[in-house]
Design a protein around this motif. Sequence first.
Motif, PDB file in Angstrom:
ATOM      1  N   THR A  39       1.167   2.939   0.409  1.00 33.09           N
ATOM      2  CA  THR A  39       2.137   2.206  -0.398  1.00 33.09           C
ATOM      3  C   THR A  39       2.050   2.682  -1.846  1.00 33.09           C
ATOM      4  O   THR A  39       0.966   2.748  -2.427  1.00 33.09           O
ATOM      5  CB  THR A  39       1.871   0.693  -0.338  1.00 33.09           C
ATOM      6  N   ARG A  42       5.507  -0.087  -7.349  1.00 34.47           N
ATOM      7  CA  ARG A  42       6.409   0.083  -8.480  1.00 34.47           C
ATOM      8  C   ARG A  42       6.391  -1.173  -9.348  1.00 34.47           C
ATOM      9  O   ARG A  42       6.482  -2.287  -8.824  1.00 34.47           O
ATOM     10  CB  ARG A  42       7.840   0.316  -7.978  1.00 34.47           C
ATOM     11  N   ASP A  47       8.639  -1.299  -3.714  1.00 33.99           N
ATOM     12  CA  ASP A  47       7.614  -0.276  -3.550  1.00 33.99           C
ATOM     13  C   ASP A  47       8.125   0.850  -2.655  1.00 33.99           C
ATOM     14  O   ASP A  47       8.974   0.638  -1.782  1.00 33.99           O
ATOM     15  CB  ASP A  47       6.360  -0.878  -2.920  1.00 33.99           C
ATOM     16  N   SER A  48       7.583   2.035  -2.866  1.00 27.07           N
ATOM     17  CA  SER A  48       7.864   3.161  -1.983  1.00 27.07           C
ATOM     18  C   SER A  48       6.712   3.323  -0.988  1.00 27.07           C
ATOM     19  O   SER A  48       5.611   2.788  -1.188  1.00 27.07           O
ATOM     20  CB  SER A  48       8.024   4.457  -2.790  1.00 27.07           C
ATOM     21  N   THR A  49       6.971   4.047   0.083  1.00 27.21           N
ATOM     22  CA  THR A  49       5.952   4.349   1.082  1.00 27.21           C
ATOM     23  C   THR A  49       5.871   5.855   1.258  1.00 27.21           C
ATOM     24  O   THR A  49       6.894   6.531   1.356  1.00 27.21           O
ATOM     25  CB  THR A  49       6.279   3.699   2.436  1.00 27.21           C
ATOM     26  N   THR A  76       8.747  10.288   2.191  1.00 26.92           N
ATOM     27  CA  THR A  76       8.736   9.128   1.302  1.00 26.92           C
ATOM     28  C   THR A  76       9.915   8.229   1.650  1.00 26.92           C
ATOM     29  O   THR A  76      11.005   8.703   1.968  1.00 26.92           O
ATOM     30  CB  THR A  76       8.838   9.531  -0.177  1.00 26.92           C
ATOM     31  N   SER A  78      11.948   5.219  -0.087  1.00 25.94           N
ATOM     32  CA  SER A  78      12.175   4.512  -1.353  1.00 25.94           C
ATOM     33  C   SER A  78      13.436   3.665  -1.217  1.00 25.94           C
ATOM     34  O   SER A  78      14.559   4.179  -1.347  1.00 25.94           O
ATOM     35  CB  SER A  78      12.322   5.503  -2.508  1.00 25.94           C
ATOM     36  N   ASP A  80      15.069   1.659  -2.981  1.00 27.80           N
ATOM     37  CA  ASP A  80      16.003   1.540  -4.105  1.00 27.80           C
ATOM     38  C   ASP A  80      16.822   2.804  -4.347  1.00 27.80           C
ATOM     39  O   ASP A  80      17.653   2.847  -5.263  1.00 27.80           O
ATOM     40  CB  ASP A  80      15.240   1.186  -5.391  1.00 27.80           C
ATOM     41  N   ASN A  81      16.627   3.830  -3.542  1.00 29.38           N
ATOM     42  CA  ASN A  81      17.358   5.082  -3.765  1.00 29.38           C
ATOM     43  C   ASN A  81      18.865   4.931  -3.648  1.00 29.38           C
ATOM     44  O   ASN A  81      19.625   5.691  -4.253  1.00 29.38           O
ATOM     45  CB  ASN A  81      16.891   6.162  -2.777  1.00 29.38           C
ATOM     46  N   ALA A  88      17.373   6.927   1.271  1.00 23.91           N
ATOM     47  CA  ALA A  88      16.103   6.209   1.130  1.00 23.91           C
ATOM     48  C   ALA A  88      14.937   7.044   1.637  1.00 23.91           C
ATOM     49  O   ALA A  88      13.826   6.958   1.120  1.00 23.91           O
ATOM     50  CB  ALA A  88      16.167   4.886   1.880  1.00 23.91           C
TER      51      ALA A  88
END
Length: 324
Positions: A39, A42, A47-49, A76, A78, A80-81, A88
């Motif tokens: 994890t 952010r 959060d990104s993985t 990855t 993400s 919020d992309n 994402a």
Amino acid sequence: MKIISADQVDSLLDFPMLIDELARAFSGGVRAPVRHHHTVERPKGADSTMLLMPAWSDFAQDGFEGDGFMGVKIVTVSPDNNLVGKPAVMGVYLLSDGKTGEPLALIDGQKLTLWRTAAASALAGRYLARQGAASMAMIGAGKLAPYLIRAHAAVHPIRQVTLWNRNAENAEKLAMELAGEAFEVTVSEDRAAAIADADIVSAATITSQPLIEGAWLSPGTHLDLVGAFTPQLRESDDEAVRRSTLFVDTFGGALKEGGDIVQPLEAGLIDRSDVVADLAMLCKGEHAGRSDPDEITLFKSTGASLEDFAAGCLVWQRLAKPTG
């Protein structure tokens, strides 16, 4: 080191060859540890993985020839992309020489994932779908859907494909994309009827509310569940699981990450012993797969680094030694 683009991956792979390559990999010769999850926190936003998926040629196996390969997919996620107009999920595959570790190729990870995921489902369908399966329902119309349809059609004589998607406009776009294929494609708003009429039902969605009800399944149906890749997500309901003989791509992944298996296990609806085989067992002949024309089979896919490795090696080999 070669940089291999998404378009090149498309031009170098075909499903009959990739499905056979996956079958060889699942039969032995590859070491593939469970993937790493990390994890990335952010301070603002989701959060990104980061996922690390290594695999390498198994030099300890009797009869192994050549120097082999090593590889790792770096992915990855993400959420919020979408706010900045980007996917994402991002990913690359690094393929290296098995003896020296020298990097050979950096392969487009998104495209490689589409191919290997669809090929794994079709490989399972080789053992689990009814012989002569001619009709297919595709639940979901995302990027993976056309690959799944073409992969299953490479194994079975699919003549009719029915598409269902929450957004019918996207299903219509997919139907247009598939125009000219060897099968007829229609779009339906009646999900129950589409599922009831299909020999193979494939689903690739991100849903927490099941879209496939067991009451709709006809005898002999094969369920190919590819979405719902976390324990919180699920594409099939309890009745679908109860009526089915259960198979997975890997025990390590599906029993921990696939909501269609994890949730019924935690609820006590099924036991661990009800998941009768994984792809390795099918490919090695340790389980025969479908046992009866009227049996309902369910295959849960969560993805495995072995699949990426086999696909990445095939891409490299086709690039180095193109065929007719």
